[in-house]
Design a protein around this motif. Structure first.
Motif, PDB file in Angstrom:
ATOM      1  N   ARG A  91      -8.132   3.046  -4.049  1.00 45.61           N
ATOM      2  CA  ARG A  91      -7.428   4.339  -4.138  1.00 45.61           C
ATOM      3  C   ARG A  91      -7.393   4.828  -5.582  1.00 45.61           C
ATOM      4  N   ARG A  92      -7.217   3.870  -6.503  1.00 47.70           N
ATOM      5  CA  ARG A  92      -7.180   4.264  -7.919  1.00 47.70           C
ATOM      6  C   ARG A  92      -8.559   4.787  -8.342  1.00 47.70           C
ATOM      7  N   LEU A  93      -9.597   4.063  -7.957  1.00 46.69           N
ATOM      8  CA  LEU A  93     -10.959   4.496  -8.291  1.00 46.69           C
ATOM      9  C   LEU A  93     -11.279   5.843  -7.654  1.00 46.69           C
ATOM     10  N   LEU A  94     -10.798   5.988  -6.422  1.00 42.26           N
ATOM     11  CA  LEU A  94     -11.035   7.240  -5.692  1.00 42.26           C
ATOM     12  C   LEU A  94     -10.371   8.410  -6.422  1.00 42.26           C
ATOM     13  N   ARG A  95      -9.136   8.165  -6.843  1.00 43.77           N
ATOM     14  CA  ARG A  95      -8.391   9.216  -7.540  1.00 43.77           C
ATOM     15  C   ARG A  95      -9.112   9.593  -8.836  1.00 43.77           C
ATOM     16  N   GLU A  96      -9.577   8.566  -9.565  1.00 44.78           N
ATOM     17  CA  GLU A  96     -10.288   8.838 -10.826  1.00 44.78           C
ATOM     18  C   GLU A  96     -11.562   9.639 -10.567  1.00 44.78           C
ATOM     19  N   SER A  97     -12.279   9.267  -9.494  1.00 43.56           N
ATOM     20  CA  SER A  97     -13.516   9.986  -9.158  1.00 43.56           C
ATOM     21  C   SER A  97     -13.221  11.433  -8.804  1.00 43.56           C
ATOM     22  N   ILE A 146       0.864  -1.180   0.000  1.00 42.83           N
ATOM     23  CA  ILE A 146       0.000   0.000   0.000  1.00 42.83           C
ATOM     24  C   ILE A 146       0.897   1.224   0.000  1.00 42.83           C
ATOM     25  N   ALA A 147       0.593   2.170  -0.861  1.00 41.90           N
ATOM     26  CA  ALA A 147       1.353   3.429  -0.856  1.00 41.90           C
ATOM     27  C   ALA A 147       1.136   4.114   0.487  1.00 41.90           C
ATOM     28  N   LEU A 201     -17.321  -3.144  -2.393  1.00 39.13           N
ATOM     29  CA  LEU A 201     -16.127  -3.721  -1.742  1.00 39.13           C
ATOM     30  C   LEU A 201     -15.044  -2.670  -1.540  1.00 39.13           C
ATOM     31  N   GLU A 202     -14.865  -1.809  -2.535  1.00 44.91           N
ATOM     32  CA  GLU A 202     -13.854  -0.760  -2.436  1.00 44.91           C
ATOM     33  C   GLU A 202     -14.282   0.300  -1.411  1.00 44.91           C
TER      34      GLU A 202
END
Lengths: 178, 160
Positions: free
Chosen positions: A164-170, A103-104, A127-128
């Motif tokens: 985190r990736r999905l969050l960043r995209e959102s 995890i970063a 789930l995310e």
């Protein structure tokens, strides 16, 4: 006073200890439920969780493991309400959970995400969303998240990375910068 | 977006109060004890009834026994699923169970002896109930002692 001491006193039959435990964990439980469900259901489901906690507390064998136990009960109540969403998500994530990813750990980035998290959480898959709430909003360690979600720690890490990736995209879609 | 729970901590505790009420716990223990004791007592009467019984009497005994067992099942379900019994409650409930087992055994044995059917079976069944009750008393005390010991350890660690 530690949670474990409060739990032991409550298990002995002290009503005051039980009330203090409830006062201490009421908001974290409600926050988890509210981020997973809509406002109309959050209060009723929280009440249902506390009912299950009070009924099950005498049988809790390891008072030191109260928090994972509490969130396991909370998750059970939430999954009961989101059964369809979970079933669908489990199916689609079967290939996405690659165990063992790290995890970063950039604290600044975590702070930005924590602050922005709430605004976009409801748009994320279940789930995310769940793993972000448990890890970032509830500050539960990976091992506890794994226990609550009943998956290996490696799966928690891969879900966190994907979340985190999905969050960043959102956030980028909404015009935030991370 | 609603970011505060509508119910206060006090509201939640009040909603949980019925589950924690003494009356509910007494009701659960009473249902279990009365059900088990009643089932044993009626079965003893049925079994020790002299002479052949008409079909209706058999049916009546069977219905009474089933009714008592239903109450026992209800009490058991309440105690295991609905009503939390904390360590102190468990100790009290276990002693009530032991007293009820002893009383039932005594009554059933007297009935069996008076009817001339022999006290052997009554004592055996009663003894089994008493043994189970004794185990529950010991377990309840051990559990409470373990919790008290853990509380002292944690309190000691908190105040060196």
């Amino acid at each position: 006073m530690t949670d474990e001491l409060l739990v032991v006193r409550a298990q002995l039959g002290e009503r005051g200890a039980l009330a203090e435990l409830l006062a201490r964990w009421r908001m974290p439980v409600w926050t988890y439920v509210r981020r997973m469900l809509d406002a109309d259901r959050a209060d009723d489901v929280s009440q249902e969780i506390w009912l299950a906690v009070v009924r099950g507390l005498p049988r809790l064998r390891e008072p030191g493991r109260f928090v994972p136990w509490l969130f396991t009960i909370a998750r059970r109540s939430v999954t009961d309400r989101l059964r369809d969403e979970y079933a669908q998500a489990e199916e689609t994530s079967a290939f996405g959970d690659i165990a063992g990813e790290g995890i970063a750990e950039d604290p600044a980035e975590v702070m930005v995400e924590r602050a922005a998290l709430v605004s976009v959480l409801s748009a994320l898959p279940v789930l995310e969303r769940e793993i972000l709430v448990l890890f970032y909003l509830e500050d539960l360690p990976v091992e506890v998240c794994a226990h609550v979600c009943q998956v290996p720690a490696g799966t928690v890490k891969s879900r966190l990375n994907r979340a985190r990736r999905l969050l960043r995209e959102s956030l980028e879609e909404k015009g935030h910068t991370s | 977006m609603n970011n505060e729970p509508r119910r206060s901590a006090q509201d939640m505790i009040e909603h949980l109060a019925p589950v924690l009420s003494l009356r509910r716990r007494i009701r659960a223990v009473t249902a279990l004890m009365a059900g088990v004791a009643g089932a044993v007592f009626v079965s003893t009467l049925w079994w020790s009834e002299p002479g052949p019984l008409p079909g209706r009497t058999h049916l009546a005994f069977a219905l009474f026994t089933a009714l008592c067992l239903a109450w026992a099942a209800y009490g058991g379900w309440l105690l295991t699923r609905r009503v939390p019994l904390f360590a102190a409650d468990r100790v009290i409930a276990a002693w009530i169970g032991l007293a009820a087992s002893l009383a039932t055994t005594a009554v059933v044995t007297v009935v069996a002896v008076r009817r001339g059917t022999g006290a052997g079976l009554a004592l055996a069944v009663g003894g089994l109930f008493v043994a189970v009750a004794v185990v529950l008393v010991v377990r309840a005390h051990l559990r409470r002692a373990a919790l008290l010991r853990r509380m002292r350890e944690l309190t000691g660690r908190g105040n060196p």
